[in-house]
Design an enzyme around this catalytic site. Structure first.
Site, PDB file in Angstrom:
ATOM      1  N   VAL A  43       0.847  -1.185   0.000  1.00 17.18           N
ATOM      2  CA  VAL A  43       0.000   0.000   0.000  1.00 17.18           C
ATOM      3  C   VAL A  43       0.886   1.241   0.000  1.00 17.18           C
ATOM      4  CG1 VAL A  43      -1.874   1.233   1.151  1.00 17.18           C
ATOM      5  CG2 VAL A  43      -1.718  -1.263   1.336  1.00 17.18           C
ATOM      6  N   GLY A  44       0.935   1.923  -1.151  1.00 14.85           N
ATOM      7  CA  GLY A  44       1.681   3.164  -1.254  1.00 14.85           C
ATOM      8  C   GLY A  44       0.755   4.357  -1.196  1.00 14.85           C
ATOM      9  N   THR A  55       0.116   6.395  -3.580  1.00 14.89           N
ATOM     10  CA  THR A  55      -0.598   6.578  -4.842  1.00 14.89           C
ATOM     11  C   THR A  55      -1.368   5.331  -5.255  1.00 14.89           C
ATOM     12  OG1 THR A  55       1.099   8.155  -5.577  1.00 14.89           O
ATOM     13  CG2 THR A  55      -0.345   7.230  -7.265  1.00 14.89           C
ATOM     14  N   VAL A 102      -2.107   0.837  -4.609  1.00 22.75           N
ATOM     15  CA  VAL A 102      -1.936  -0.429  -3.887  1.00 22.75           C
ATOM     16  C   VAL A 102      -1.622  -1.493  -4.937  1.00 22.75           C
ATOM     17  CG1 VAL A 102      -2.959  -2.124  -2.331  1.00 22.75           C
ATOM     18  CG2 VAL A 102      -3.670   0.283  -2.198  1.00 22.75           C
ATOM     19  N   VAL A 103      -0.524  -2.196  -4.742  1.00 23.13           N
ATOM     20  CA  VAL A 103      -0.127  -3.261  -5.662  1.00 23.13           C
ATOM     21  C   VAL A 103      -0.326  -4.604  -4.959  1.00 23.13           C
ATOM     22  CG1 VAL A 103       1.715  -4.259  -7.041  1.00 23.13           C
ATOM     23  CG2 VAL A 103       1.546  -1.778  -6.809  1.00 23.13           C
ATOM     24  N   GLY A 131       9.811   4.092   6.622  1.00 23.24           N
ATOM     25  CA  GLY A 131       8.577   3.640   5.990  1.00 23.24           C
ATOM     26  C   GLY A 131       8.656   2.193   5.545  1.00 23.24           C
ATOM     27  N   ALA A 132       7.492   1.539   5.507  1.00 24.24           N
ATOM     28  CA  ALA A 132       7.447   0.115   5.162  1.00 24.24           C
ATOM     29  C   ALA A 132       7.981  -0.142   3.765  1.00 24.24           C
ATOM     30  CB  ALA A 132       6.007  -0.396   5.284  1.00 24.24           C
ATOM     31  N   ASP A 133       7.651   0.728   2.800  1.00 24.69           N
ATOM     32  CA  ASP A 133       8.126   0.516   1.437  1.00 24.69           C
ATOM     33  C   ASP A 133       9.645   0.588   1.368  1.00 24.69           C
ATOM     34  OD1 ASP A 133       7.977   3.221   2.112  1.00 24.69           O
ATOM     35  OD2 ASP A 133       7.446   3.870   0.080  1.00 24.69           O
TER      36      ASP A 133
END
Length: 262
Positions: free
Chosen positions: A7-8, A10, A12-13, A108-110
């Site tokens: 979940v970014g 911009t 969600v992938v 951040g998680a990403d």
């Protein structure tokens, strides 16, 4: 099979793993108000188009930089797949590497997922560049310790600010200029030169300074949607790996399974 969700700010992938192989991926605009039921209607239909069903899913993990989305993804997992999801960075899915910065919890998680995957896949000191809503630069030493990084406005964010704060400048698409001249002959070309070549210069300058500060050879790994575009116009990247973030989720899920077996 493993279902992952990144979940970014911009998008969600979602991606589906069979072992270490990504079998499918789907993307939807991020909306913190989207309920678990709404996710299910969209996702399960797309899975069926690829000949997968909820019964094929045995494990779920997600990572989020949008906290309001976490509950809805948990509802999606439990209600429609019968699975309590792993949350990246928590419990059995802890990051598993040292975060050597002033406030480790601020990572951040990403960004953490990119570090997990990059260290697992590439050796030595690393600089990871992720082109998202913001462009993030991460420094990892050869032991996989996170040493810090840089956050810069993403190129689309920069363009939005330029167009939104001026009365007459037009909206343009992000692409490589047709020539390498940096003296534009019309307004659109001048904007494109400023945004595109300005961004290339920013990246090369910051990565050069990071390499100087690291003091050892550092491999540069680029990820994110615009990495391929920039890779054609700079020699600064050693590797372009567009699946780095979701591969990080896959690695954490594998580690969590191994811990559970023990």
């Amino acid at each position: 099979m493993l279902l992952v969700a990144d979940v970014g700010n911009t998008n969600v992938v979602f991606a589906l793993f069979d072992g270490e192989t990504i079998k499918a991926r789907w993307r939807i605009a991020t909306d913190p108000r989207r309920t678990g039921d709404e996710y299910a209607v969209w996702l399960i239909q797309l899975m069926q188009l690829e000949r997968f069903t909820p019964k094929d899913i045995t494990q779920i993990i997600f990572a989020s930089v949008v906290p309001r989305a976490d509950h809805n993804l948990t509802v999606l997992s439990q209600k429609y797949f019968g699975i309590t999801p792993l949350v990246a960075g928590q419990g059995q899915a802890a990051w598993g590497f040292e975060i050597d910065v002033d406030n480790p919890n601020s990572l951040g998680a990403d960004r953490a997922l990119n570090c997990v995957a990059a260290h697992a896949k590439y050796s030595g000191d690393l600089i990871v560049v992720d082109f998202g809503t913001a462009t993030k630069f991460e420094a990892l030493d050869f032991n996989g310790t996170y040493k810090g990084g840089i956050i810069a406005p993403g190129i689309n964010l920069s363009l939005d600010a330029l167009v939104g704060k001026t009365a007459k400048l037009p909206r343009i698409a992000i692409r490589a200029p047709e020539t390498k001249s940096v003296i534009g002959r019309n307004t659109e070309d001048q904007m494109l030169i400023g945004v595109f070549w300005g961004y290339v210069a920013m990246m090369e300058g910051l990565i050069g300074k990071m390499r100087e500060e690291i003091g050892r050879p550092a491999k540069v790994v680029a990820t994110g949607g615009l990495a391929v575009l920039f890779d054609d116009h700079t020699q600064i990247f050693d590797v372009v790996d567009n699946d780095l973030t979701i591969q990080g989720l896959g690695i954490l899920a594998q580690r969590a399974t191994a811990k559970a077996i023990k």
